[in-house]
Design a protein around this motif. Sequence first.
Motif, mmCIF file in Angstrom:
data_model
loop_
_atom_site.group_PDB
_atom_site.id
_atom_site.type_symbol
_atom_site.label_atom_id
_atom_site.label_comp_id
_atom_site.label_asym_id
_atom_site.label_seq_id
_atom_site.Cartn_x
_atom_site.Cartn_y
_atom_site.Cartn_z
ATOM 1 N N UNK A 15 -6.206 -8.069 -4.415
ATOM 2 C CA UNK A 15 -5.907 -8.782 -5.865
ATOM 3 C C UNK A 15 -5.365 -7.328 -6.808
ATOM 4 N N UNK A 16 -4.401 -7.890 -7.578
ATOM 5 C CA UNK A 16 -4.047 -6.704 -8.394
ATOM 6 C C UNK A 16 -3.764 -7.329 -9.778
ATOM 7 N N UNK A 17 -4.018 -6.460 -10.689
ATOM 8 C CA UNK A 17 -3.999 -6.954 -12.110
ATOM 9 C C UNK A 17 -3.019 -5.711 -12.905
ATOM 10 N N UNK A 18 -2.002 -6.372 -13.341
ATOM 11 C CA UNK A 18 -0.796 -5.128 -13.817
ATOM 12 C C UNK A 18 -0.949 -5.607 -15.338
ATOM 13 N N UNK A 19 -1.187 -4.709 -16.047
ATOM 14 C CA UNK A 19 -0.947 -4.974 -17.451
ATOM 15 C C UNK A 19 0.404 -4.786 -17.801
ATOM 16 N N UNK A 20 0.934 -5.514 -18.869
ATOM 17 C CA UNK A 20 2.215 -5.378 -19.291
ATOM 18 C C UNK A 20 2.977 -4.130 -19.474
ATOM 19 N N UNK A 21 2.019 -3.278 -20.112
ATOM 20 C CA UNK A 21 2.729 -1.759 -20.276
ATOM 21 C C UNK A 21 2.920 -1.353 -19.141
ATOM 22 N N UNK A 22 2.273 -1.647 -17.987
ATOM 23 C CA UNK A 22 2.706 -0.941 -16.702
ATOM 24 C C UNK A 22 4.111 -1.409 -16.282
ATOM 25 N N UNK A 42 7.306 -11.666 1.601
ATOM 26 C CA UNK A 42 5.789 -12.038 2.136
ATOM 27 C C UNK A 42 4.756 -10.867 1.763
ATOM 28 N N UNK A 43 5.330 -10.046 0.767
ATOM 29 C CA UNK A 43 4.163 -9.138 0.344
ATOM 30 C C UNK A 43 3.201 -9.347 -0.588
ATOM 31 N N UNK A 44 3.481 -10.389 -1.411
ATOM 32 C CA UNK A 44 2.553 -10.789 -2.400
ATOM 33 C C UNK A 44 2.862 -12.274 -2.967
ATOM 34 N N UNK A 45 1.775 -12.631 -3.609
ATOM 35 C CA UNK A 45 1.930 -14.133 -4.130
ATOM 36 C C UNK A 45 1.482 -13.955 -5.807
ATOM 37 N N UNK A 57 -1.676 -11.489 -5.597
ATOM 38 C CA UNK A 57 -2.365 -11.268 -4.550
ATOM 39 C C UNK A 57 -1.599 -10.811 -3.403
ATOM 40 N N UNK A 58 -1.933 -9.797 -2.877
ATOM 41 C CA UNK A 58 -1.072 -9.021 -1.903
ATOM 42 C C UNK A 58 -1.374 -9.662 -0.495
ATOM 43 N N UNK A 59 -0.418 -9.820 0.258
ATOM 44 C CA UNK A 59 -0.696 -10.536 1.443
ATOM 45 C C UNK A 59 -0.572 -9.915 2.543
ATOM 46 N N UNK A 60 -0.160 -8.509 2.658
ATOM 47 C CA UNK A 60 -0.023 -7.603 3.805
ATOM 48 C C UNK A 60 -1.376 -7.207 3.986
#
Length: 174
Positions: A15-22, A42-45, A57-60
């Motif tokens: 799982x990834x949380x990307x701040x809007x700053x990134x 099919x890399x993420x949802x 959510x990374x799916x790979x």
Amino acid sequence: MLALQCALRMNDSAQVRLPNGVLRSLRLKSAAEVWHELHDAGLLRTRHFDHRMMAVQMLDAGLLTQHPARPDRLRAADWALRAACFTRASTPPLRLAALSLVARTAATSDHGAAEAERVARGCGVPTIALLSTLEHLVAAGVLTAWQVAPDAGEVSWRLGPRGLRRHPAIEDTN
């Protein structure tokens, strides 16, 4: 660039949380087509999106087999983000290619060399487009020179004086 940031920043549950700053730094805050492309591949949802961050959510499943500990990957993600912002390469594909070449260059050198097919794959371009990509990086000042050894199938390059440099905290994996 977005897939690279997600892969480097994911936790042990992918799982990834990307701040809007990134996302702003990558100039992708409103680039819905990039998210759709990664979703369709099919890399993420996408799990959550609001005014502060994007959660995916990374799916790979292959990403979960990465060996470096998460703090090392987070340092690498931070370096890649900062380097991509400061490179003179004009487009995200060229910024990714620049990052790939710098990552393949030893920290104590400005020269690098690797098998052409691996370099192309790392740069995210078809092998046939590698030479053109290298020319664009020379024009952008990321590289000063490059050459191909056809008999060995290897490409070598020299980083430009205004090109990217490896972050000292990133371990040399060459």
